[in-house]
Scaffold this motif. Structure first.
Motif, PDB file in Angstrom:
ATOM      1  N   ALA A  61     -12.295  -3.824   3.757  1.00 27.00           N
ATOM      2  CA  ALA A  61     -12.711  -2.468   3.355  1.00 27.00           C
ATOM      3  C   ALA A  61     -11.519  -1.542   3.144  1.00 27.00           C
ATOM      4  O   ALA A  61     -11.436  -0.451   3.711  1.00 27.00           O
ATOM      5  N   GLY A  62     -10.586  -1.991   2.323  1.00 26.00           N
ATOM      6  CA  GLY A  62      -9.450  -1.145   1.986  1.00 26.00           C
ATOM      7  C   GLY A  62      -8.221  -1.394   2.838  1.00 26.00           C
ATOM      8  O   GLY A  62      -7.140  -0.897   2.523  1.00 26.00           O
ATOM      9  N   GLY A  63      -8.348  -2.164   3.902  1.00 25.27           N
ATOM     10  CA  GLY A  63      -7.194  -2.492   4.730  1.00 25.27           C
ATOM     11  C   GLY A  63      -6.811  -3.945   4.564  1.00 25.27           C
ATOM     12  O   GLY A  63      -7.155  -4.577   3.578  1.00 25.27           O
ATOM     13  N   ALA A  64      -6.102  -4.482   5.524  1.00 21.52           N
ATOM     14  CA  ALA A  64      -5.710  -5.880   5.461  1.00 21.52           C
ATOM     15  C   ALA A  64      -5.776  -6.519   6.841  1.00 21.52           C
ATOM     16  O   ALA A  64      -5.032  -7.446   7.136  1.00 21.52           O
ATOM     17  N   ALA A  65      -6.673  -6.022   7.676  1.00 18.63           N
ATOM     18  CA  ALA A  65      -6.750  -6.498   9.057  1.00 18.63           C
ATOM     19  C   ALA A  65      -7.142  -7.961   9.136  1.00 18.63           C
ATOM     20  O   ALA A  65      -6.735  -8.666  10.065  1.00 18.63           O
TER      21      ALA A  65
END
Length: 287
Positions: A61-65
């Motif tokens: 959701a928009g990050g790279a976790a």
């Protein structure tokens, strides 16, 4: 083959796995390890590999976790597939199959076509800028895939991480054929995320429609078309079109079809430029 665009492309960008490199080249080794199950393992391995890339990107959701390098995902997919098929995957077998994946064979038509495109670019760059310059027969042959206009730049844009792509390109004999080898690792988001495709427009400082994106994967072609690329579906598996309401600009079963498509674009682009020039030329009265 069909074309619905008249642009002369600035670049041709290739997907790697399944398009240039045969992901099912591992079947022979898998069959030796698991007689009678090699094809099933290869098919499921590829399916889960793609699923895992998409799931991890969707979950971010928009990050790279949740991002993990493609090599890690490929290993995870292999381990799951073996369990799903109730195959005992020991360390030796696992290493052998991963080593096979690192050095996948190129499709037989890939390297010759890439050389043709690269040679066309070399000939164009070295040709004197003279109206009377003659064109050697060898040059005419080399540029058959991109007749007219400046030959496009070449690149790979892949889910593969840089180390994987470096080994794959070298082992396939493709070193020196690309202006860029682009990995989604740079944005930590897998295709079809727009950020992944944007690596191509940034590399060539071009608008999406000025780039021809080539993939054998229907989902990848759909994503690239949504992004705005001019797309060519290299339908190596004779698969049906994905039911996503998306039609690629060109389709074909092999690289020769791609070369013909590029020639069509180049010819149309040249005609369009000539027409535009003619419309700007002033006409004398009574002419």
């Amino acid at each position: 083959m069909s074309a619905t665009t008249t642009l002369s492309p600035k670049a041709v960008i290739f997907d790697a796995y399944g398009t240039l490199f045969d992901v099912h080249a591992v079947i022979a080794a898998a069959e030796q390890i698991f007689p009678g199950r090699g094809d099933a393992l290869s098919q499921l391995w590829r399916q889960k590999q793609i699923e895992y890339t998409q799931l991890r990107t969707l979950a971010d959701a928009g990050g790279a976790a949740h991002y993990r390098p493609f090599w890690d995902i490929t290993l995870d997919a292999l381990r799951f597939s073996a369990k799903k098929l109730q195959l005992t995957l020991g360390r030796t077998a696992e290493k052998r199959l991963m080593d096979e994946y690192a050095c996948l064979s190129a499709f037989p038509d890939a390297v010759p076509a890439l050389h043709q495109l690269r040679d066309a670019a070399s000939v164009s760059a070295s040709r004197p800028a003279s109206k009377s310059a003659s064109r050697p027969a060898s040059a005419a042959s080399a540029s058959a895939g991109t007749s007219g206009g400046s030959p496009p730049g070449l690149a790979i844009l892949s889910n593969g991480n840089p180390q994987m792509l470096d080994v794959a390109v070298k082992s396939a004999g493709m070193s020196g054929l690309f202006d860029h080898v682009l990995s989604v690792d740079a944005v930590r988001a897998y295709k079809p995320a727009p950020a992944a495709y944007a690596l191509g427009t940034q590399a060539f400082d071009a608008q999406p429609r000025e780039i021809v994106f080539v993939s054998s994967n229907g989902w990848d072609v759909a994503g690239a078309t949504w992004f705005g690329f001019t797309t060519f579906w290299l339908n190596r598996q004779n698969a049906p079109l994905e039911e996503l309401g998306v039609t690629p600009h060109g389709t074909g079963a092999g690289m020769s079809d791609l070369l013909a498509f590029l020639k069509t674009l180049s010819t149309a682009g040249r005609a369009g430029r000539a027409g535009a020039a003619a419309s700007r030329t002033p006409h004398s009265p009574g002419a």
